[in-house]
Write a protein that holds these residues in place. Structure first.
Motif, PDB file in Angstrom:
ATOM      1  N   ALA A 311       4.755  -5.184  -6.829  1.00 14.56           N
ATOM      2  CA  ALA A 311       4.235  -4.030  -7.562  1.00 14.56           C
ATOM      3  C   ALA A 311       2.936  -3.527  -6.942  1.00 14.56           C
ATOM      4  CB  ALA A 311       4.021  -4.396  -9.032  1.00 14.56           C
ATOM      5  N   ARG A 312       2.055  -4.457  -6.584  1.00 14.57           N
ATOM      6  CA  ARG A 312       0.787  -4.057  -5.954  1.00 14.57           C
ATOM      7  C   ARG A 312       1.034  -3.363  -4.621  1.00 14.57           C
ATOM      8  NH1 ARG A 312      -3.913  -6.866  -7.662  1.00 14.57           N
ATOM      9  NH2 ARG A 312      -4.660  -7.082  -5.512  1.00 14.57           N
ATOM     10  N   ALA A 313       1.969  -3.908  -3.839  1.00 18.38           N
ATOM     11  CA  ALA A 313       2.278  -3.289  -2.551  1.00 18.38           C
ATOM     12  C   ALA A 313       2.889  -1.906  -2.722  1.00 18.38           C
ATOM     13  CB  ALA A 313       3.216  -4.193  -1.753  1.00 18.38           C
ATOM     14  N   LEU A 314       3.759  -1.744  -3.700  1.00 15.30           N
ATOM     15  CA  LEU A 314       4.373  -0.435  -3.949  1.00 15.30           C
ATOM     16  C   LEU A 314       3.335   0.591  -4.375  1.00 15.30           C
ATOM     17  CD1 LEU A 314       7.647  -1.527  -5.802  1.00 15.30           C
ATOM     18  CD2 LEU A 314       7.489  -0.489  -3.524  1.00 15.30           C
ATOM     19  N   LEU A 315       2.399   0.175  -5.220  1.00 14.06           N
ATOM     20  CA  LEU A 315       1.373   1.101  -5.691  1.00 14.06           C
ATOM     21  C   LEU A 315       0.442   1.520  -4.561  1.00 14.06           C
ATOM     22  CD1 LEU A 315       0.499  -0.470  -9.157  1.00 14.06           C
ATOM     23  CD2 LEU A 315       1.682   1.687  -8.753  1.00 14.06           C
ATOM     24  N   THR A 316       0.075   0.586  -3.701  1.00 16.84           N
ATOM     25  CA  THR A 316      -0.801   0.949  -2.584  1.00 16.84           C
ATOM     26  C   THR A 316      -0.069   1.834  -1.578  1.00 16.84           C
ATOM     27  OG1 THR A 316      -0.265  -1.125  -1.436  1.00 16.84           O
ATOM     28  CG2 THR A 316      -2.237  -1.097  -2.818  1.00 16.84           C
ATOM     29  N   SER A 317       1.225   1.575  -1.372  1.00 23.46           N
ATOM     30  CA  SER A 317       2.006   2.426  -0.468  1.00 23.46           C
ATOM     31  C   SER A 317       2.081   3.850  -0.993  1.00 23.46           C
ATOM     32  CB  SER A 317       3.409   1.856  -0.280  1.00 23.46           C
ATOM     33  OG  SER A 317       3.373   0.617   0.399  1.00 23.46           O
ATOM     34  N   ALA A 318       2.289   3.988  -2.285  1.00 27.15           N
ATOM     35  CA  ALA A 318       2.333   5.314  -2.881  1.00 27.15           C
ATOM     36  C   ALA A 318       0.976   6.009  -2.771  1.00 27.15           C
ATOM     37  CB  ALA A 318       2.758   5.216  -4.344  1.00 27.15           C
ATOM     38  N   PHE A 319      -0.088   5.230  -2.896  1.00 20.54           N
ATOM     39  CA  PHE A 319      -1.440   5.784  -2.826  1.00 20.54           C
ATOM     40  C   PHE A 319      -1.701   6.435  -1.474  1.00 20.54           C
ATOM     41  CE2 PHE A 319      -5.950   4.947  -1.711  1.00 20.54           C
ATOM     42  CZ  PHE A 319      -6.563   5.747  -2.653  1.00 20.54           C
TER      43      PHE A 319
END
Length: 346
Positions: A311-319
């Motif tokens: 989840a953290r990786a997905l959120l940073t990728s989207a950022f």
């Protein structure tokens, strides 16, 4: 004081230090006590670079030496090309520097796919790019920088635009022991346009410094800049952006934004956005934010069964994805997105 001057003179006293305002967060003199020996000549590395086979031509520079000897890339008026520029470092505990020239004739269009490939550790590298765009020329410069984790690397691009010329630049980096990617633009106004974006994805003890300076010297120029970064572990991200509007450069439209996420208590982000305005009738603005991941978004993702790390990786990728999405060429955009996804920070 520059790394290039220090390498030429073999004199560490010429290295920039924290006493230099523009280098206070990327101190080289305090880090490098002795310059390593000159890197030897080396062949081209096996395999393709991060851009694969995109484009029609490739210029490879290994340990500061252009293979084939060409130190200039010149496009004639109206010419269109996509060229891969691979800057490769392959020798341990050595130093190298190089200067390359890029020149675009009137109405020419170059897509420059530039990769910095550290295939060794603990080297010192200095790259100087001199870029000239004549009237109505366009340069799309996309940079993927993955230097060795223990290396020191400085790249400085000096760009001169003619009226009506356009620069679209996107830089992505994973940092190094010390790394600085600097762009200095002389903007004539008169319908010229600059879009200058960046992403830093930092883990461990990596350090990345994205510094830029755009000087508007004439009427009716536009600049748009968006930089996003993520720092975890004990990494350090630096953003310095300066836009200067000189007297008489009326009707300048300049926008700058820097936004960063800090994922660990020991990570650090230093930011210094600047607008220096000496003209009337301008529209200029800058924004800067540094914060943590949205805990609500992270909570909702975990509620839907997504493991916390993912989840953290997905959120940073989207950022950071907003920056990648601004690349115009679809094939290049997909290659950059894949590169960033393989190095996502979470």
């Amino acid at each position: 004081m520059t790394l290039a001057a220090a390498l030429i003179a073999r004199d560490v006293s010429r290295l920039p230090s924290r006493r230099d305002e523009d280098w206070r967060w990327t101190d080289l003199r305090g880090l490098i006590r002795e310059l390593p020996p000159q890197a030897p000549a080396a062949p081209a590395p096996d395999g393709a670079g991060p851009f694969g086979d995109l484009g029609e031509a490739e210029l490879v520079v290994v340990n500061g030496r252009p293979l084939g000897g060409a130190q200039a890339l010149v496009l004639a008026a109206g010419e269109r090309r996509t060229v891969r520029l691979r800057l490769v470092s392959v020798s341990l505990e050595t130093a190298h520097g190089t200067t390359l020239a890029v020149s675009l004739g009137e109405g020419a269009h170059l897509t420059l796919l530039e990769s910095h490939e550290g295939l060794a550790e603990d080297y010192v590298a200095d790259i100087q790019l001199k870029i000239d765009l004549e009237a109505e020329a366009r340069l799309d410069r996309v940079v993927l920088a993955q230097d060795g984790a223990l290396s020191v690397a400085v790249t400085q691009a000096h760009v001169d635009l003619a009226p009506g010329a356009r620069l679209f630049q996107t830089t992505l980096t994973t940092g190094a022991r010390r790394q600085r990617l600097e762009t200095v633009v002389r903007h004539p106004g008169q319908g010229a346009h600059v879009q200058m974006d960046g992403v830093y994805l930092l883990t461990g003890r990596s350090h990345a410094d994205l510094t830029s300076a755009v000087t508007h010297a004439g009427l009716d120029g536009t600049t748009n800049q968006l930089v996003k970064g993520v720092a975890s572990g004990q990494a350090r991200g630096v953003f310095q952006g300066r836009i200067t509007v000189e007297p008489g450069a009326d009707r300048t439209d300049a926008r700058m934004g820097h936004h960063a996420l800090i994922l660990d208590d020991r990570a650090e982000v230093d930011a210094k956005p600047e607008l220096l305005i000496f003209a009337d009738d301008v529209a200029c603005a800058h924004g800067n934010t540094v914060g943590a991941l949205d805990e609500d978004a992270l909570f909702y993702a975990r509620q839907r069964g997504v493991p916390e790390a993912e989840a953290r990786a997905l959120l940073t990728s989207a950022f950071v994805g907003e920056v990648v999405d601004r690349i115009a060429d679809e094939a290049v955009r997909e290659a950059v997105a894949a590169w960033a996804a393989a190095r996502r920070v979470g």
